[in-house]
Design a protein around this motif. Structure first.
Motif, PDB file in Angstrom:
ATOM      1  N   LYS A 105       0.897  -1.174  -0.030  1.00 16.09           N
ATOM      2  CA  LYS A 105      -0.149   0.041  -0.071  1.00 16.09           C
ATOM      3  C   LYS A 105       0.899   1.188   0.032  1.00 16.09           C
ATOM      4  O   LYS A 105       0.342   2.481  -0.128  1.00 16.09           O
ATOM      5  N   LEU A 108       3.820   3.871  -4.292  1.00 16.77           N
ATOM      6  CA  LEU A 108       3.112   4.991  -4.821  1.00 16.77           C
ATOM      7  C   LEU A 108       3.487   5.502  -5.868  1.00 16.77           C
ATOM      8  O   LEU A 108       4.781   5.843  -6.251  1.00 16.77           O
ATOM      9  N   PRO A 136      -5.656   5.952   2.030  1.00 13.77           N
ATOM     10  CA  PRO A 136      -4.216   5.555   1.906  1.00 13.77           C
ATOM     11  C   PRO A 136      -3.943   4.942   3.185  1.00 13.77           C
ATOM     12  O   PRO A 136      -4.305   5.230   4.275  1.00 13.77           O
ATOM     13  N   THR A 147      -6.325   8.583  -3.223  1.00 12.61           N
ATOM     14  CA  THR A 147      -5.589   7.424  -3.684  1.00 12.61           C
ATOM     15  C   THR A 147      -6.358   6.763  -4.678  1.00 12.61           C
ATOM     16  O   THR A 147      -7.425   6.239  -4.084  1.00 12.61           O
ATOM     17  N   TYR A 148      -5.906   5.960  -5.638  1.00 13.77           N
ATOM     18  CA  TYR A 148      -6.540   4.805  -6.350  1.00 13.77           C
ATOM     19  C   TYR A 148      -5.637   3.671  -6.503  1.00 13.77           C
ATOM     20  O   TYR A 148      -4.414   3.754  -6.289  1.00 13.77           O
ATOM     21  N   GLU A 149      -6.016   2.805  -7.023  1.00 14.72           N
ATOM     22  CA  GLU A 149      -5.338   1.507  -7.556  1.00 14.72           C
ATOM     23  C   GLU A 149      -5.685   1.166  -8.857  1.00 14.72           C
ATOM     24  O   GLU A 149      -6.523   1.144  -9.436  1.00 14.72           O
ATOM     25  N   ARG A 155      -0.592   1.552  -6.347  1.00 16.79           N
ATOM     26  CA  ARG A 155      -1.286   2.701  -5.912  1.00 16.79           C
ATOM     27  C   ARG A 155      -0.889   4.132  -6.511  1.00 16.79           C
ATOM     28  O   ARG A 155       0.291   4.129  -7.087  1.00 16.79           O
TER      29      ARG A 155
END
Length: 165
Positions: A105, A108, A136, A147-149, A155
């Motif tokens: 996670k 980034l 996040p 925050t997106y995936e 991420r």
């Protein structure tokens, strides 16, 4: 002696922090004949979902395809980037769909927006294709970014502002 040791340690820690955080500060503070002279950089990552990943970075983020290749020694790949082409991403996929590392996670990719209206447009664009924000891991990002995936779970952060050390 103890004071001198602490001073040396503080200097080393300060230097390490400065060099890891800000290229411009490094160039102003430390000059060296070993200075970085590269004019472009690429971040490359394997995927087993090349089509989905390319679609995500094109449609959700608006990156442009800069180049691509097919069946190069068993690999397909696509390079995507911002208009100036000095920074770009490369995604590759092996014909055998090799095992891949799992993202954390805290892996980034951060995109900074210097105008709030552009930041809002970017969030609307990514959400329009059905991608929703995720919480996040690091609370630093809360209230100043989303925050997106991507399809592989890596991420992406859209940040409302610019990095100013």
């Amino acid at each position: 002696m103890k004071r001198k040791s602490i001073s040396i340690i503080a200097s080393v820690v300060t230097w390490a922090f400065v060099t890891s955080c800000n290229k411009h500060t490094v160039l102003k503070t430390f000059t060296s004949k070993n200075e970085m002279k590269a004019v472009q950089f690429r971040i490359a990552r394997p995927t087993n979902k090349l089509g989905e990943v390319v679609k995500f970075y094109q449609e959700a983020l608006g990156l442009q395809i800069l180049g691509k290749f097919e069946d190069h020694l068993g690999y397909d790949g696509v390079m995507l980037g911002m208009p100036d082409k000095t920074y770009h991403l490369e995604f590759t996929q092996h014909i055998d769909e090799a095992p891949l590392p799992k993202p954390t996670k805290e892996n980034l990719l951060v995109f900074y927006y210097d105008r709030p209206d552009e930041y809002e447009k970017a969030n609307a664009r990514i959400q329009k294709i059905g991608v929703v924000p995720v919480e996040p891991e690091n609370p630093y990002w809360i209230d100043k970014s989303k925050t997106y995936e991507d399809p592989d779970g890596w991420r992406i952060i859209l940040y409302n502002g610019v990095y100013n050390p």
